[in-house]
Design a protein around this motif. Sequence first.
Motif, PDB file in Angstrom:
ATOM      1  N   GLN A   5       0.902  -1.213  -0.109  1.00  0.00           N
ATOM      2  CA  GLN A   5      -0.021   0.038   0.053  1.00  0.00           C
ATOM      3  C   GLN A   5       0.828   1.232   0.022  1.00  0.00           C
ATOM      4  O   GLN A   5       0.572   2.235  -0.792  1.00  0.00           O
ATOM      5  CB  GLN A   5      -1.048   0.033   1.204  1.00  0.00           C
ATOM      6  CG  GLN A   5      -2.006  -0.919   1.189  1.00  0.00           C
ATOM      7  CD  GLN A   5      -2.944  -0.787   2.475  1.00  0.00           C
ATOM      8  OE1 GLN A   5      -2.622  -1.356   3.375  1.00  0.00           O
ATOM      9  NE2 GLN A   5      -4.030  -0.146   2.333  1.00  0.00           N
ATOM     10  N   ILE A   6       1.840   1.216   0.929  1.00  0.00           N
ATOM     11  CA  ILE A   6       2.808   2.667   0.855  1.00  0.00           C
ATOM     12  C   ILE A   6       3.644   2.534  -0.278  1.00  0.00           C
ATOM     13  O   ILE A   6       3.641   3.829  -1.049  1.00  0.00           O
ATOM     14  CB  ILE A   6       3.900   2.291   2.268  1.00  0.00           C
ATOM     15  CG1 ILE A   6       3.086   2.172   3.451  1.00  0.00           C
ATOM     16  CG2 ILE A   6       4.779   3.207   2.175  1.00  0.00           C
ATOM     17  CD1 ILE A   6       3.833   1.741   4.694  1.00  0.00           C
ATOM     18  N   PHE A   7       4.139   1.496  -0.919  1.00  0.00           N
ATOM     19  CA  PHE A   7       4.876   1.640  -2.161  1.00  0.00           C
ATOM     20  C   PHE A   7       3.930   2.302  -3.245  1.00  0.00           C
ATOM     21  O   PHE A   7       4.197   3.030  -4.318  1.00  0.00           O
ATOM     22  CB  PHE A   7       5.347   0.133  -2.591  1.00  0.00           C
ATOM     23  CG  PHE A   7       6.394  -0.252  -1.599  1.00  0.00           C
ATOM     24  CD1 PHE A   7       7.451   0.657  -1.019  1.00  0.00           C
ATOM     25  CD2 PHE A   7       6.562  -1.639  -1.560  1.00  0.00           C
ATOM     26  CE1 PHE A   7       8.306   0.281  -0.246  1.00  0.00           C
ATOM     27  CE2 PHE A   7       7.694  -2.097  -0.707  1.00  0.00           C
ATOM     28  CZ  PHE A   7       8.625  -1.089  -0.036  1.00  0.00           C
ATOM     29  N   GLU A   8       2.676   1.789  -3.517  1.00  0.00           N
ATOM     30  CA  GLU A   8       1.903   2.067  -4.339  1.00  0.00           C
ATOM     31  C   GLU A   8       1.424   3.508  -4.192  1.00  0.00           C
ATOM     32  O   GLU A   8       1.473   4.362  -5.260  1.00  0.00           O
ATOM     33  CB  GLU A   8       0.586   1.289  -4.486  1.00  0.00           C
ATOM     34  CG  GLU A   8      -0.349   1.462  -5.390  1.00  0.00           C
ATOM     35  CD  GLU A   8      -1.309   2.809  -5.263  1.00  0.00           C
ATOM     36  OE1 GLU A   8      -1.879   3.266  -6.363  1.00  0.00           O
ATOM     37  OE2 GLU A   8      -1.827   2.934  -4.116  1.00  0.00           O
ATOM     38  N   ARG A   9       1.206   4.023  -3.156  1.00  0.00           N
ATOM     39  CA  ARG A   9       0.977   5.339  -2.672  1.00  0.00           C
ATOM     40  C   ARG A   9       2.100   6.529  -3.044  1.00  0.00           C
ATOM     41  O   ARG A   9       1.658   7.506  -3.116  1.00  0.00           O
ATOM     42  CB  ARG A   9       0.162   5.428  -1.600  1.00  0.00           C
ATOM     43  CG  ARG A   9      -1.250   4.756  -1.588  1.00  0.00           C
ATOM     44  CD  ARG A   9      -1.793   5.103  -0.241  1.00  0.00           C
ATOM     45  NE  ARG A   9      -1.788   6.630   0.523  1.00  0.00           N
ATOM     46  CZ  ARG A   9      -2.223   6.939   1.662  1.00  0.00           C
ATOM     47  NH1 ARG A   9      -2.463   5.851   2.576  1.00  0.00           N
ATOM     48  NH2 ARG A   9      -2.302   8.027   1.888  1.00  0.00           N
ATOM     49  N   THR A  10       3.277   5.694  -3.192  1.00  0.00           N
ATOM     50  CA  THR A  10       4.697   6.643  -3.114  1.00  0.00           C
ATOM     51  C   THR A  10       5.096   6.253  -4.529  1.00  0.00           C
ATOM     52  O   THR A  10       6.393   6.676  -4.543  1.00  0.00           O
ATOM     53  CB  THR A  10       5.601   6.418  -2.024  1.00  0.00           C
ATOM     54  OG1 THR A  10       5.795   5.026  -1.891  1.00  0.00           O
ATOM     55  CG2 THR A  10       4.950   7.058  -0.658  1.00  0.00           C
ATOM     56  N   ARG A  40       6.064   3.743  -5.929  1.00  0.00           N
ATOM     57  CA  ARG A  40       7.129   2.574  -6.056  1.00  0.00           C
ATOM     58  C   ARG A  40       6.103   1.469  -6.636  1.00  0.00           C
ATOM     59  O   ARG A  40       6.215   0.306  -5.929  1.00  0.00           O
ATOM     60  CB  ARG A  40       7.773   2.551  -4.956  1.00  0.00           C
ATOM     61  CG  ARG A  40       8.584   3.762  -4.210  1.00  0.00           C
ATOM     62  CD  ARG A  40       9.111   3.591  -2.723  1.00  0.00           C
ATOM     63  NE  ARG A  40       9.945   2.548  -2.803  1.00  0.00           N
ATOM     64  CZ  ARG A  40      10.621   2.225  -1.527  1.00  0.00           C
ATOM     65  NH1 ARG A  40      10.400   3.009  -0.558  1.00  0.00           N
ATOM     66  NH2 ARG A  40      11.504   1.089  -1.498  1.00  0.00           N
ATOM     67  N   VAL A  41       5.865   1.676  -8.044  1.00  0.00           N
ATOM     68  CA  VAL A  41       5.105   0.748  -8.485  1.00  0.00           C
ATOM     69  C   VAL A  41       5.771  -0.836  -8.545  1.00  0.00           C
ATOM     70  O   VAL A  41       5.306  -1.933  -8.185  1.00  0.00           O
ATOM     71  CB  VAL A  41       4.529   0.882  -9.814  1.00  0.00           C
ATOM     72  CG1 VAL A  41       3.619  -0.069 -10.360  1.00  0.00           C
ATOM     73  CG2 VAL A  41       3.766   2.294  -9.684  1.00  0.00           C
ATOM     74  N   ASP A  42       6.949  -0.717  -8.934  1.00  0.00           N
ATOM     75  CA  ASP A  42       7.856  -2.017  -9.063  1.00  0.00           C
ATOM     76  C   ASP A  42       7.841  -2.741  -7.705  1.00  0.00           C
ATOM     77  O   ASP A  42       7.699  -4.147  -7.443  1.00  0.00           O
ATOM     78  CB  ASP A  42       9.146  -1.977  -9.606  1.00  0.00           C
ATOM     79  CG  ASP A  42       9.342  -1.370 -11.139  1.00  0.00           C
ATOM     80  OD1 ASP A  42       8.207  -1.657 -11.653  1.00  0.00           O
ATOM     81  OD2 ASP A  42      10.369  -0.734 -11.561  1.00  0.00           O
ATOM     82  N   ASP A  43       8.155  -1.978  -6.365  1.00  0.00           N
ATOM     83  CA  ASP A  43       8.391  -2.639  -5.245  1.00  0.00           C
ATOM     84  C   ASP A  43       7.041  -3.100  -4.871  1.00  0.00           C
ATOM     85  O   ASP A  43       6.831  -4.068  -4.211  1.00  0.00           O
ATOM     86  CB  ASP A  43       8.800  -1.331  -4.254  1.00  0.00           C
ATOM     87  CG  ASP A  43      10.151  -1.151  -4.599  1.00  0.00           C
ATOM     88  OD1 ASP A  43      11.055  -1.840  -5.162  1.00  0.00           O
ATOM     89  OD2 ASP A  43      10.716   0.197  -4.287  1.00  0.00           O
ATOM     90  N   ALA A  44       5.815  -2.328  -5.328  1.00  0.00           N
ATOM     91  CA  ALA A  44       4.419  -2.975  -4.828  1.00  0.00           C
ATOM     92  C   ALA A  44       4.195  -4.347  -5.586  1.00  0.00           C
ATOM     93  O   ALA A  44       3.670  -5.145  -4.989  1.00  0.00           O
ATOM     94  CB  ALA A  44       3.378  -1.912  -5.249  1.00  0.00           C
ATOM     95  N   GLU A  45       4.590  -4.202  -6.835  1.00  0.00           N
ATOM     96  CA  GLU A  45       4.320  -5.467  -7.488  1.00  0.00           C
ATOM     97  C   GLU A  45       5.266  -6.507  -6.974  1.00  0.00           C
ATOM     98  O   GLU A  45       4.778  -7.910  -6.698  1.00  0.00           O
ATOM     99  CB  GLU A  45       4.635  -5.283  -8.885  1.00  0.00           C
ATOM    100  CG  GLU A  45       3.608  -4.459  -9.656  1.00  0.00           C
ATOM    101  CD  GLU A  45       3.934  -4.221 -11.076  1.00  0.00           C
ATOM    102  OE1 GLU A  45       5.003  -4.431 -11.574  1.00  0.00           O
ATOM    103  OE2 GLU A  45       3.016  -3.651 -11.987  1.00  0.00           O
ATOM    104  N   ALA A  46       6.236  -6.499  -6.790  1.00  0.00           N
ATOM    105  CA  ALA A  46       7.303  -7.357  -6.230  1.00  0.00           C
ATOM    106  C   ALA A  46       6.696  -7.904  -4.561  1.00  0.00           C
ATOM    107  O   ALA A  46       6.669  -9.076  -4.070  1.00  0.00           O
ATOM    108  CB  ALA A  46       8.592  -6.771  -5.868  1.00  0.00           C
ATOM    109  N   GLY A  47       6.257  -6.855  -4.105  1.00  0.00           N
ATOM    110  CA  GLY A  47       5.602  -7.198  -2.649  1.00  0.00           C
ATOM    111  C   GLY A  47       4.707  -8.241  -2.902  1.00  0.00           C
ATOM    112  O   GLY A  47       4.269  -9.148  -2.218  1.00  0.00           O
ATOM    113  N   LEU A  48       3.549  -7.964  -3.673  1.00  0.00           N
ATOM    114  CA  LEU A  48       2.582  -8.651  -3.866  1.00  0.00           C
ATOM    115  C   LEU A  48       2.772 -10.120  -4.627  1.00  0.00           C
ATOM    116  O   LEU A  48       2.329 -10.910  -4.025  1.00  0.00           O
ATOM    117  CB  LEU A  48       1.462  -7.786  -4.975  1.00  0.00           C
ATOM    118  CG  LEU A  48       0.668  -6.932  -4.382  1.00  0.00           C
ATOM    119  CD1 LEU A  48       0.087  -6.132  -5.525  1.00  0.00           C
ATOM    120  CD2 LEU A  48      -0.493  -7.124  -3.410  1.00  0.00           C
TER     121      LEU A  48
END
Length: 200
Positions: free
Chosen positions: A185-190, A192-200
Motif C-alpha cells: 500500500q505504501i509503495f503504491e501510494r508513493t 514505487r510501483v515495481d516494489d509494490a508488484e514485487a511485494g504482492l
Amino acid sequence: RTEPGREDALTLLGLALHAQHRYTDACRVFQTLTQINPTDSTHWANLGTMQRQAGDADAALATYARAAAQGANSADFLLSVGLLHLERGDYEHARHLLADARAAAPRDAGVAIQFAQVCYDLLRIDEATATLADWTKLDDMTAEHLAQIALLLLNLGNANESNAVVRRLLQEPAPGPSVLLKLCQIFERTNRVDDAEAGL
C-alpha cells in the motif's frame, strides 16, 4: 477434570482455547472462573475479551463493566475496552479509553498506535501526529507495529518519517503477509510501483 475448581489450570485452558481462536469454548471456561471467584477482575476482563472476539459486543460491554467494578484498570484492560468501542463504532468513547491506556503505558507500541489511529479517524490530526512523533522510543515494537506506523504516518502527510519507518521495516528478516500488504500500500501510494508488484 481431576480438579474442576482449580483456577490456574482453568485459566491456562481458557488461554489455550483463545490461542486456537476457539472463542466460544474459551467463554465457557472464563464464565466458570467468574463463578468460582467472582471478585477476581482478571477473570471478568478475560471473559469480556473472549465475548468480544466471539462477536458478542453487548455481552462483552456488560462483562467489562463488571471487571471495572472489581478494579480492572490496567493499560491492557483499557485497550481491550477501547477496541470494543471501536468495533461498536463509538469512536469518542474509544478515544477516551485509549487516552487513559496511553497515560498508564506511554511507551506501549500497541496502545500508542491504536490511540493515534482513532485520533486520525476523528480528524484530530495534531493529536495523532504528536502521538507518533517519538515512535522510535516505543517499547516491544513488532514488524506489524512498524507497518501500521508507516502507513499511518503516510496518511497523516508525513512521507519522510514514513519512509524512515519503511527503511527500518525492510530490515526485518521475514515479514508476514499482513506486513507485506501494508508495505505494498505504501509503495503504491508513493509511486514505487515495481516494489509494490514485487511485494504482492
